[in-house]
Design an enzyme around this catalytic site. Structure first.
Site, PDB file in Angstrom:
ATOM      1  N   GLY A 243       0.838  -1.197   0.000  1.00  0.00           N
ATOM      2  CA  GLY A 243       0.000   0.000   0.000  1.00  0.00           C
ATOM      3  C   GLY A 243       0.870   1.243   0.000  1.00  0.00           C
ATOM      4  O   GLY A 243       2.008   1.210  -0.459  1.00  0.00           O
ATOM      5  N   SER A 244       0.333   2.325   0.545  1.00  0.00           N
ATOM      6  CA  SER A 244       1.041   3.603   0.488  1.00  0.00           C
ATOM      7  C   SER A 244       2.183   3.647   1.511  1.00  0.00           C
ATOM      8  O   SER A 244       2.192   2.893   2.493  1.00  0.00           O
ATOM      9  CB  SER A 244       0.073   4.743   0.803  1.00  0.00           C
ATOM     10  OG  SER A 244      -0.358   4.633   2.144  1.00  0.00           O
ATOM     11  N   GLY A 248       2.580   2.249   5.417  1.00  0.00           N
ATOM     12  CA  GLY A 248       3.748   1.485   5.859  1.00  0.00           C
ATOM     13  C   GLY A 248       4.451   2.112   7.050  1.00  0.00           C
ATOM     14  O   GLY A 248       4.982   1.421   7.925  1.00  0.00           O
ATOM     15  N   GLU A 265       5.758  -3.435   1.018  1.00  0.00           N
ATOM     16  CA  GLU A 265       5.851  -3.096  -0.407  1.00  0.00           C
ATOM     17  C   GLU A 265       4.995  -1.849  -0.580  1.00  0.00           C
ATOM     18  O   GLU A 265       3.781  -1.924  -0.701  1.00  0.00           O
ATOM     19  CB  GLU A 265       5.355  -4.279  -1.240  1.00  0.00           C
ATOM     20  CG  GLU A 265       5.927  -4.310  -2.635  1.00  0.00           C
ATOM     21  CD  GLU A 265       4.987  -3.673  -3.625  1.00  0.00           C
ATOM     22  OE1 GLU A 265       5.195  -2.467  -3.881  1.00  0.00           O
ATOM     23  OE2 GLU A 265       4.082  -4.343  -4.113  1.00  0.00           O
ATOM     24  N   CYS A 299       1.911   0.393  -8.431  1.00  0.00           N
ATOM     25  CA  CYS A 299       3.014   0.994  -7.675  1.00  0.00           C
ATOM     26  C   CYS A 299       4.263   1.051  -8.520  1.00  0.00           C
ATOM     27  O   CYS A 299       5.182   1.813  -8.235  1.00  0.00           O
ATOM     28  CB  CYS A 299       3.237   0.335  -6.329  1.00  0.00           C
ATOM     29  SG  CYS A 299       3.302  -1.406  -6.396  1.00  0.00           S
TER      30      CYS A 299
HETATM   31  C1  UN1 Z   1       1.711  -3.200  -7.727  1.00  0.00           C
HETATM   32  O1  UN1 Z   1       1.567  -2.234  -8.468  1.00  0.00           O
HETATM   33  O2  UN1 Z   1       1.275  -3.196  -6.567  1.00  0.00           O
HETATM   34  O3  UN1 Z   1       5.209  -4.866 -11.884  1.00  0.00           O
HETATM   35  C2  UN1 Z   1       2.324  -4.444  -8.146  1.00  0.00           C
HETATM   36  C3  UN1 Z   1       4.012  -4.872 -12.051  1.00  0.00           C
HETATM   37  C4  UN1 Z   1       3.136  -5.970 -11.480  1.00  0.00           C
HETATM   38  C5  UN1 Z   1       3.024  -5.822 -10.030  1.00  0.00           C
HETATM   39  C6  UN1 Z   1       2.705  -4.464  -9.585  1.00  0.00           C
HETATM   40  N1  UN1 Z   1       3.541  -7.275 -11.869  1.00  0.00           N
HETATM   41  O4  UN1 Z   1       3.467  -3.992 -12.633  1.00  0.00           O
END
Ligand code: UN1
Length: 511
Positions: A243-244, A248, A265, A299
């Site tokens: 998440g953000s 975290g 993450e 992300c």
């Molecule tokens: C995410 O954006 O939380 O690399 C994960 C990627 C994907 C995973 C992204 N396989 O875009």
């Protein structure tokens, strides 16, 4: 505002999909948590929220399940994950569609997300026969030293709306083969996909037989309060949170406070450097996918394009044109490349960032709301390119929306410094044909991110590599490589078969 009779409605279709995957209709009505579709803004279902007490009870069941599950040999545990992968293959279309309806992903990305789940299941099945420890040379005669990896316990998985099911599977597939049980708190913006996955898991578990203890997968639905209950519970030795960075910052210290381990993450502010030798056709396509795909809500989305002066005029006007002509619309419609933002907050944040960019001297192309007449409760936007005078203002922060900031550079070392000059450290890339630049970028003095690519964008990672990043991205790694080690605990064992008792470091202690 009139909404035409032909306006798309998804609620009935959603319920049919859910029923096919094994969720009872009764579980989709009469609750207090509204599941909405960002595609239209309509309510798809009203589901039941879990209380703090129910969350605690779910953790208790998962804890009991762990005590049984850990005793099964790992390859046998792998069989459950293999069966889960089979269910996902069977229901790939249905679950992919549900991802499109609940998270607003275009059809191929919804399906791609389920494929990513299948891939990690395959990976984990192989892993179930490869949870290797080392044998280590000991300094003492007649001794053997080794390390053993044991299951950790309950793994708490907190996932985000943008990858509502794949991120769970990266964690859960590994956790299951590692001998852990899982308590999953999905985003309150994507509860339905989690319910569907739980139902598919139950089918796999039924085929697996009595060896799969009840409570091996618990799903808790609701908001922040139950997330905190999970984070603070001592029976949960590992919390994996996606998440953000803001989230975290709260989760990390709370877990550390009770000496739990966290796998974080968090946000990314990912850049690509476009060098003088870059193949500009390939760069254009790589940038378009990684900056506009998923409506800028990965992300790993590309947010900063650090472009050499000598290629700026050949690339940026073409990119602005591509941005203006990309097909925005209902994500399940043929040909759509950009679906909606998840909600009004996301739209407001995007507009705030664009205003801040203008105030910092940026020139904005695109970024306005579209389709508001047809879908007043959905937030479709024209993706934005913003030419910036430098890395200032909102460029330094992650805005979860399709905004690509373009910055010029002249010297490659400066470009690397700009790339590294933000808080987040998730993903990065360079477009170049110059081997020196490519190697420098992935070397110790290059990108400081967890992912550093050459001639592909920063998004769209496959599961075989360890996924995650440094600095404000949180440092955790999920999915491939040896990420499994974070889901287990390590024991070092020294075994003396000598009949004597030599002490390490030559210490004498004769009594
Ligand atoms: C995410 O954006 O939380 O690399 C994960 C990627 C994907 C995973 C992204 N396989 O875009």
């Amino acid at each position: 505002m009139t909404v035409g009779l032909d306006t798309v409605k998804f609620a009935e279709e959603t319920i049919e999909l859910m029923e096919r995957m094994g969720v009872a209709r009764a579980a989709l009505e009469g609750g207090t948590l509204a599941a909405t579709s960002p595609n239209t803004g309509e309510t798809l279902a009203m589901i039941k929220e879990d209380s703090v007490e129910e969350t605690s009870a779910a953790i208790g069941r998962a804890h009991d399940a762990f005590k049984e599950w850990r005793k099964l040999p790992a390859p046998r545990r792998g069989e459950l994950v293999r069966l889960l992968g089979e269910e996902l293959r069977t229901y790939k279309d249905d679950l992919g569609k549900l991802v499109s309806l609940e998270a607003g992903k275009i059809t191929s990305e919804g399906l791609g997300e389920v494929q990513e789940m299948i891939d990690i299941c395959d990976f984990a099945v192989g892993l179930s026969r490869q949870l290797y420890g080392l044998t280590i040379a000991t300094e003492r005669p007649g001794h053997r030293m080794m390390e053993t990896w044991h299951p950790s316990g309950v793994v708490g998985v907190i996932s985000a709306f943008n990858f509502p099911v794949a991120v769970w599977s990266w964690n859960a597939a590994l956790a299951f083969v590692c001998g852990d049980s899982v308590v999953w708190k999905p985003s309150e913006k994507s509860p339905l996909t989690a319910m569907a996955v739980q139902a598919l898991y139950e089918r796999a578990a039924a085929k697996f037989g009595d060896d799969a203890p009840k409570g091996l997968l618990e799903v808790i639905q609701g908001g922040r309060e139950i997330g905190e209950t999970l984070v603070d519970d001592k029976r949960v030795p590992v919390i994996s949170a996606t998440g953000s960075t803001r989230m975290g910052r709260q989760v990390g210290p709370r877990v550390a406070q009770r000496f739990g381990k966290s796998i974080l993450e968090l946000g990314g502010n990912n850049a690509a450097i476009v060098t003088p030798s870059a193949d500009l056709d390939l760069t254009l396509r790589g940038v378009a996918f990684s900056a506009m795909g998923t409506c800028g809500q990965r992300c790993t989305t590309l947010r900063r394009l650090i472009t050499h002066d000598s290629v700026y005029d050949a690339l940026i006007p073409r990119l602005i044109k591509a941005y203006a002509s990309v097909k925005i619309g209902i994500p399940t419609e043929e040909g759509t490349l950009i679906g909606p933002l998840i909600d009004k907050d996301a739209f407001d944040n995007m507009q705030k960032s664009l205003e801040a960019a203008k105030a910092a001297g940026g020139t904005v192309h695109g970024g306005q709301r579209v389709m508001a007449d047809e879908y007043p409760d959905a937030y479709y936007v024209q993706p934005a390119i913003v030419e910036m005078p430098g890395q200032v203002g909102p460029v330094l922060e992650e805005t979860f929306a399709p905004i690509l900031y373009v910055i010029r550079y002249t010297d490659f070392d400066d470009a690397i410094e700009i790339q590294n000059g933000v808080g987040a450290g998730l993903s990065s890339s360079v477009f170049t044909k110059d081997m020196g630049e490519a190697e420098t970028f992935v070397s110790v003095v290059g990108s400081d991110c967890g992912i550093a690519n050459v001639n592909i964008g920063p998004s769209g990672a496959e599961i075989g590599g360890a996924f995650g990043g440094e600095k404000e991205t949180g440092g955790g790694r999920e999915a491939g490589s040896d990420a499994w080690k974070a889901y287990m605990r390590r024991a070092t064992n020294t075994i003396n078969y000598s009949g004597a008792l030599p002490l390490a470091q030559g210490v004498k202690f004769d009594v």
